[in-house]
Enzyme design. Structure first.
Site, mmCIF file in Angstrom:
data_model
loop_
_atom_site.group_PDB
_atom_site.id
_atom_site.type_symbol
_atom_site.label_atom_id
_atom_site.label_comp_id
_atom_site.label_asym_id
_atom_site.label_seq_id
_atom_site.Cartn_x
_atom_site.Cartn_y
_atom_site.Cartn_z
ATOM 1 N N ASP A 197 48.548 37.342 47.365
ATOM 2 C CA ASP A 197 47.393 37.099 46.509
ATOM 3 C C ASP A 197 47.938 36.456 45.240
ATOM 4 O O ASP A 197 48.563 37.130 44.420
ATOM 5 C CB ASP A 197 46.677 38.425 46.197
ATOM 6 C CG ASP A 197 45.407 38.222 45.382
ATOM 7 O OD1 ASP A 197 44.728 39.222 45.095
ATOM 8 O OD2 ASP A 197 45.086 37.063 45.027
ATOM 9 N N THR A 252 45.220 34.744 49.658
ATOM 10 C CA THR A 252 43.838 35.025 49.251
ATOM 11 C C THR A 252 43.576 34.525 47.830
ATOM 12 O O THR A 252 43.274 35.304 46.926
ATOM 13 C CB THR A 252 43.530 36.543 49.327
ATOM 14 O OG1 THR A 252 44.518 37.247 48.540
ATOM 15 C CG2 THR A 252 43.574 37.058 50.749
ATOM 16 N N GLU A 305 42.341 29.328 41.823
ATOM 17 C CA GLU A 305 43.742 29.387 42.239
ATOM 18 C C GLU A 305 44.050 28.349 43.323
ATOM 19 O O GLU A 305 45.160 27.816 43.381
ATOM 20 C CB GLU A 305 44.094 30.819 42.684
ATOM 21 C CG GLU A 305 44.179 31.782 41.486
ATOM 22 C CD GLU A 305 43.960 33.254 41.819
ATOM 23 O OE1 GLU A 305 43.633 33.585 42.988
ATOM 24 O OE2 GLU A 305 44.102 34.084 40.891
ATOM 25 N N SER A 363 34.192 35.122 47.483
ATOM 26 C CA SER A 363 33.469 35.020 46.212
ATOM 27 C C SER A 363 33.354 33.613 45.634
ATOM 28 O O SER A 363 33.553 33.409 44.442
ATOM 29 C CB SER A 363 34.126 35.913 45.153
ATOM 30 O OG SER A 363 34.361 37.192 45.658
ATOM 31 N N PRO A 394 24.646 41.183 40.439
ATOM 32 C CA PRO A 394 24.776 40.776 39.038
ATOM 33 C C PRO A 394 25.818 41.583 38.280
ATOM 34 O O PRO A 394 25.959 42.784 38.507
ATOM 35 C CB PRO A 394 23.377 41.041 38.449
ATOM 36 C CG PRO A 394 22.764 42.052 39.346
ATOM 37 C CD PRO A 394 23.359 41.845 40.705
ATOM 38 N N GLY A 442 38.506 41.693 44.241
ATOM 39 C CA GLY A 442 39.437 40.846 44.985
ATOM 40 C C GLY A 442 40.641 41.617 45.492
ATOM 41 O O GLY A 442 41.151 41.355 46.580
ATOM 42 N N ASP A 443 41.094 42.590 44.705
ATOM 43 C CA ASP A 443 42.252 43.397 45.104
ATOM 44 C C ASP A 443 41.889 44.277 46.300
ATOM 45 O O ASP A 443 42.684 44.450 47.233
ATOM 46 C CB ASP A 443 42.712 44.278 43.934
ATOM 47 C CG ASP A 443 43.022 43.458 42.691
ATOM 48 O OD1 ASP A 443 42.642 43.878 41.576
ATOM 49 O OD2 ASP A 443 43.639 42.370 42.833
#
Lengths: 354, 353
Positions: A111, A141, A146, A181, A232, A239-240
């Protein structure tokens, strides 16, 4: 599931980001997890203030050396996340290189934590080190930003997205890419297959998840995608958690194993793993969102840059109220969603000329 | 179960001791766990060599201050374990004092990690700091040696054991004491009630677990005990796992709630420790069975001479004996029902012989 994961990420005392978000799900799913803490902080950076320290490259190396001496460096899987500077990242890169040589079958999820929403939050000198790590990975990921940072390609249309994926797979030798995402910009939404694109009226209320797996040298990659509802507000650690669940569910042997453990047609090991990860991550996020909505008003003060500047505790309380309800989600983590799984579907026209 | 545990203990990258042994069980049982790492090592000390560092008192304080500033110091339970030196321990003591003032209902389990088998493995200047922490505790989980060290009383017979418990409860104000893994010396075995004492022929193959809870100001404490089979060999992290499970299962309201909630002759502590003992022993059995099935070179028996010549023997033995904690998720989350190793009341403990 079983195996041993070497996780090299951040540690926070309070809350769930980095290694703290990754360890419990992996352990629940049966993996022993070896945790090397690249930082030891009180809480994640979103609160504003934190205490503690970063782990120096020298200390990381002393940990790796002792582990090597004690024959404790035989993980079946490796997961690297937030590493605070280029020196520490280089120490990790040297270790990963050694592990990859020692075990070509090693499953390494990288990551490449560098930034988000157009902004770098580490020093730019980590970028070349991450690029050198890419060929050692099994899965990466990156977020949208990124991908742009690693490839140097600005993602503005389907053509640039194809270029970026090609660069990652061919130039950098990355077998599997998973991007979760992704905000559904218009151009992206318009090119999605009908089966994946959400109803026009609610496009802005969805996020896209894409996977790309190299099948063989000559053909382009297999691309899969799926949309999830956007919740929201900003939640840390998502993400982790997603990365740890992708690693947990990734079974590279599916493609070559017994006939009854087949990957269904038009799916890849990665798309299957990411389908599980996406489903579970979204479920944990929903549980967290619902919990935060039920908090007393002063614990869930909406983001307001002016008010937040005057009264920093507003942001603190908001962050605190939004920590992932990970422990409360043990059944989500351990279960099988069956038909309710949010499956990524093949984007068959991805590489075709428009 | 639910709640928030603030755990202040060691961290090891590989294996299960300290905070690494405590966190997963607590999380499995529904607790959010905040983990402050007092050391960051590669592995536990039993391997011989390790890498990493201790967390300085200053750094611990910077973590505590930031947490306080962010209103993140409102745990319902606190667990402290291995803290490497007196300065760091004093920083922790100051924090615990603050938390106790802030919340008199706080459940604080203090594991006074100082040594074992007659030997101190921390500096002696931690001892007075631990003594100052005792009155803030709800439960303490010292081993036999740590009871002797804290009280200054050598435990040689029933009389000295009574003195030590009295000192802990009355002088130091500790409401609950749990001592696991006590070797069954003859004097101890002989004074046990018949119902608890194991058959004479297998005494040496058992360990004793004891709890003592203050009932009210005037009467002596309530003492409960149980024996468990002793598994051969040294396993690390067992006490840390035990302490975390005691904390997880401890529910203080039991004694004052309806009569049918707490069976007669049991205390909140004896109930919690019964669960902890049962589950810890089950995890240890699973670990022992796993280690016995390893290839021979992974389970070389302790032999001081051979170990000195070939240190890797000890390394492999330690590695093969790491707790099978993750594989024990169902044990941790299960309910053993009638198979629970219930601690039984030692009714004659305080009576004149």
């Amino acid at each position: 599931m079983e195996g041993r994961v070497l996780s090299i990420q951040s540690h926070v005392a309070f809350g769930y980001v980095g290694g703290k978000a990754a360890a419990f799900p992996l352990q629940c799913l049966g993996y022993d997890v070896d945790l090397v803490n690249t930082v030891n902080f009180s809480n994640h950076a979103g609160y504003g203030r934190s205490g503690g320290s970063k782990t120096s490259a020298a200390e990381l190396e002393s940990i790796f050396q002792a582990m090597e001496f004690n024959e404790l460096l035989r993980p079946t899987r490796v997961l690297t996340g937030y590493i605070p500077d280029a020196e520490a990242l280089s120490a990790v890169a040297r270790l990963v290189e050694k592990l990859r040589k020692q075990n070509p079958e090693l499953i390494y999820l990288l990551d490449p934590v560098m930034g988000d929403a157009g902004r770098l939050y580490v020093s730019a000198d980590v970028i070349p080190v991450y690029r050198s790590l890419l060929p050692l990975s099994t899965i990466i990921t990156p977020n949208w930003f990124e991908v742009e940072t690693l490839t140097g390609i600005s993602l503005t249309d389907l053509h640039s997205l194809r270029l970026a994926l090609t660069k990652l797979h061919k130039d950098f030798g990355v077998p599997n890419v998973a991007i979760s995402s992704i905000p559904l910009t218009q151009w992206l939404s318009e090119t999605l297959p009908n089966a994946i694109r959400p109803p026009t009226v609610s496009e802005s209320e969805h996020l896209l998840c894409i996977t790309s797996s190299v099948s063989n040298e000559n053909s382009p990659s297999d691309v899969h995608a799926q949309c999830v509802p956007l919740l929201p507000g900003y939640f840390s650690g998502v993400g982790d958690l997603f990365s740890s669940l992708v690693l947990a569910h990734y079974n590279s042997s599916l493609e070559s194993s017994l006939p009854d453990v087949e990957v269904p047609p038009f799916r890849t090991s990665l798309s299957e793993a990411v389908s599980q990860a996406l489903t579970k991550t979204h479920a944990v996020l929903c549980k967290t969102f619902e919990y935060s909505e039920r908090l007393p008003e002063e614990e869930r003060l909406v983001t307001d840059d002016e008010k937040d500047a005057v009264e920093p505790i507003r942001k603190v309380r908001r962050m605190r109220g939004r920590e992932l309800r990970l422990v409360q989600s043990i059944d989500i983590i351990r279960s099988d969603f069956g038909d309710a799984t949010r499956r990524l579907e093949r984007w068959s026209g991805f590489w075709e000329n428009l």
